[in-house]
Enzyme design. Sequence first.
Site, mmCIF file in Angstrom:
data_model
loop_
_atom_site.group_PDB
_atom_site.id
_atom_site.type_symbol
_atom_site.label_atom_id
_atom_site.label_comp_id
_atom_site.label_asym_id
_atom_site.label_seq_id
_atom_site.Cartn_x
_atom_site.Cartn_y
_atom_site.Cartn_z
ATOM 1 N N ARG A 78 49.867 -3.652 33.375
ATOM 2 C CA ARG A 78 48.931 -2.702 32.777
ATOM 3 C C ARG A 78 48.341 -3.304 31.507
ATOM 4 O O ARG A 78 49.064 -3.650 30.577
ATOM 5 C CB ARG A 78 49.653 -1.405 32.451
ATOM 6 C CG ARG A 78 48.769 -0.372 31.784
ATOM 7 C CD ARG A 78 49.630 0.783 31.334
ATOM 8 N NE ARG A 78 48.853 1.851 30.771
ATOM 9 C CZ ARG A 78 49.111 2.397 29.585
ATOM 10 N NH1 ARG A 78 50.096 1.960 28.828
ATOM 11 N NH2 ARG A 78 48.376 3.383 29.155
ATOM 12 N N GLY A 104 55.185 -5.307 29.843
ATOM 13 C CA GLY A 104 55.190 -3.833 29.893
ATOM 14 C C GLY A 104 55.343 -3.141 28.549
ATOM 15 O O GLY A 104 55.499 -1.926 28.495
ATOM 16 N N ASP A 107 58.890 -8.495 28.785
ATOM 17 C CA ASP A 107 57.944 -8.711 27.684
ATOM 18 C C ASP A 107 58.545 -9.777 26.785
ATOM 19 O O ASP A 107 59.604 -10.352 27.092
ATOM 20 C CB ASP A 107 57.662 -7.407 26.905
ATOM 21 C CG ASP A 107 56.251 -7.393 26.291
ATOM 22 O OD1 ASP A 107 56.003 -8.230 25.398
ATOM 23 O OD2 ASP A 107 55.411 -6.581 26.683
ATOM 24 N N ASP A 122 58.277 -14.778 29.361
ATOM 25 C CA ASP A 122 56.934 -15.208 28.981
ATOM 26 C C ASP A 122 56.152 -15.383 30.278
ATOM 27 O O ASP A 122 56.536 -16.194 31.126
ATOM 28 C CB ASP A 122 57.074 -16.545 28.224
ATOM 29 C CG ASP A 122 55.725 -17.163 27.891
ATOM 30 O OD1 ASP A 122 54.690 -16.671 28.376
ATOM 31 O OD2 ASP A 122 55.715 -18.165 27.146
ATOM 32 N N HIS A 180 43.465 -7.942 31.096
ATOM 33 C CA HIS A 180 42.251 -7.812 30.289
ATOM 34 C C HIS A 180 42.390 -8.496 28.918
ATOM 35 O O HIS A 180 41.428 -8.578 28.173
ATOM 36 C CB HIS A 180 41.827 -6.339 30.151
ATOM 37 C CG HIS A 180 42.503 -5.588 29.043
ATOM 38 N ND1 HIS A 180 41.929 -4.518 28.409
ATOM 39 C CD2 HIS A 180 43.718 -5.759 28.465
ATOM 40 C CE1 HIS A 180 42.745 -4.066 27.487
ATOM 41 N NE2 HIS A 180 43.837 -4.781 27.498
HETATM 42 C C1 SAM Z 1 47.906 -4.757 25.667
HETATM 43 S S1 SAM Z 1 49.623 -4.826 25.646
HETATM 44 C C2 SAM Z 1 50.004 -3.844 27.069
HETATM 45 C C3 SAM Z 1 51.421 -3.360 27.079
HETATM 46 C C4 SAM Z 1 51.748 -2.436 28.243
HETATM 47 N N1 SAM Z 1 51.590 -3.085 29.525
HETATM 48 C C5 SAM Z 1 50.880 -1.199 28.155
HETATM 49 O O1 SAM Z 1 49.958 -1.034 28.919
HETATM 50 O O2 SAM Z 1 51.124 -0.399 27.236
HETATM 51 C C6 SAM Z 1 49.980 -6.476 26.190
HETATM 52 C C7 SAM Z 1 51.461 -6.792 26.268
HETATM 53 O O3 SAM Z 1 51.594 -8.167 26.685
HETATM 54 C C8 SAM Z 1 52.687 -8.704 25.980
HETATM 55 N N2 SAM Z 1 52.559 -10.176 25.972
HETATM 56 C C9 SAM Z 1 51.659 -10.933 25.296
HETATM 57 N N3 SAM Z 1 51.864 -12.233 25.577
HETATM 58 C C10 SAM Z 1 52.891 -12.288 26.443
HETATM 59 C C11 SAM Z 1 53.555 -13.350 27.123
HETATM 60 N N4 SAM Z 1 53.182 -14.624 26.946
HETATM 61 N N5 SAM Z 1 54.560 -13.048 27.963
HETATM 62 C C12 SAM Z 1 54.939 -11.745 28.158
HETATM 63 N N6 SAM Z 1 54.360 -10.701 27.547
HETATM 64 C C13 SAM Z 1 53.342 -10.968 26.701
HETATM 65 C C14 SAM Z 1 52.588 -8.084 24.605
HETATM 66 O O4 SAM Z 1 53.818 -8.182 23.896
HETATM 67 C C15 SAM Z 1 52.190 -6.651 24.953
HETATM 68 O O5 SAM Z 1 53.329 -5.831 25.122
#
Ligand code: SAM
Length: 390
Positions: free
Chosen positions: A294, A234, A258, A278, A298
């Site tokens: 969100r 998030g 996150d 994770d 993608h």
């Molecule tokens: C494109 S961002 C979207 C963030 C948020 N959901 C939004 O829409 O603003 C993707 C998110 O996934 C998190 N992320 C990436 N790899 C991850 C993992 N293995 N476990 C948890 N979170 C992760 C990143 O830190 C980032 O905050």
Amino acid sequence: MALREQIDRITKLAEADATGDVVAHRELLEEVHKLQLSIETPFDTTARFRFQPLQNIVVLVALENGILPYVAKRNGETVTSSEIAKATSVDQLLPERLMRMNTWIGYADEVGENTYAANDTTKLVCTPGMTAGERHHTELFYPIGANITSLMRTQGFHQFAEDGLKDPFEHAFGCTLWDFFAINEEHKTGFDLYMAARRPASQKAWFEVYPAAQKLAEMPALKEGGVVLVDVGGGHGHEVAGFKKAFPDIVGKMVLQDLPATLESAKLPKGIETMVHDFFQPQPVKGARIYYLRQVMHDWMDSKCNTILQYLVAAMDKNSRLLIDDYVMPVTGAEFRPIHMDIAMMLYCRAIERTRTQWAALLESVGLEIVEVFTPENGFESVIEAKLAA
Ligand SMILES: C[S@@+](CC[C@H](N)C(=O)[O-])C[C@H]1O[C@@H](n2cnc3c(N)ncnc32)[C@H](O)[C@@H]1O
């Protein structure tokens, strides 16, 4: 369509747009784009396109040197190049050259010889989140573009690179996008700011696009200590915070998950729990009413999404809903945003914006079924509601 007909259609759409019709606004933008293409000669179109990267670079130079921010600060008053030069300690010729292009692309208005005024776009691009967005994409796209030919000549172009093959980001930067964020604190901070700011204030929140209050009211009451919402991946928690603000009395805990580096800088209102998680590991929160993702799916190719989803499926019960907030790519007539985001995802992280059929196949592969897809009128990201398959 003949030029005259195109113009008539644009006139009608512009009239509807002026009344606040968001669908007309969307169609108008697409029609104006098509009109420009019908007017341009092939030489016009290809020249415009070849030189387009300069616009991104000029915006960054004007932002970093305080030129656009100074114009924005003057809030619509006229500003001369000599005033900008004095206020920002640059040579007067620099704002004159940069503002020629910035005004041409609509990032400010030219109101006379070497005289400018801020417009709404100037003010928007100078907000921290949008400035971070300009930096994020320009600084990442250009090294990818500069190295794409050598990638294709050494290993070929693979949309979903696996088995030791590199994606275009990795080839350009020497590490994956996520590793880049882990070692580049300034860029990661900017990315988080951008993520929180990139939707317009007029945009309906996900819990309005998806009728969250009604859906939750239809579900059986939560048990003591139950979790109503988990915002998975998030970011800084802007979506869960918005939900909490909209429904202050809703029963159940709210959790933001996150990675540690993201959560460290998250500032949340009281009542939202943060949890380092994770999403490639088993989901620790069981039986939540809503698991919300969100712009997470993608970021990943199907095989990775499959793992993320399997852990969520193992945590869901029959009253749980999975909400995916992402584009649903139309099969024809796709518009600017999903088209560009799809290619960005392919280059950054070997991922994809999916069509409804692709979403359904992905969800079915882990034992989920789509309940309904909710799409806002402005054609931005949809909310896909899924549940455990019967
Ligand atoms: C494109 S961002 C979207 C963030 C948020 N959901 C939004 O829409 O603003 C993707 C998110 O996934 C998190 N992320 C990436 N790899 C991850 C993992 N293995 N476990 C948890 N979170 C992760 C990143 O830190 C980032 O905050």
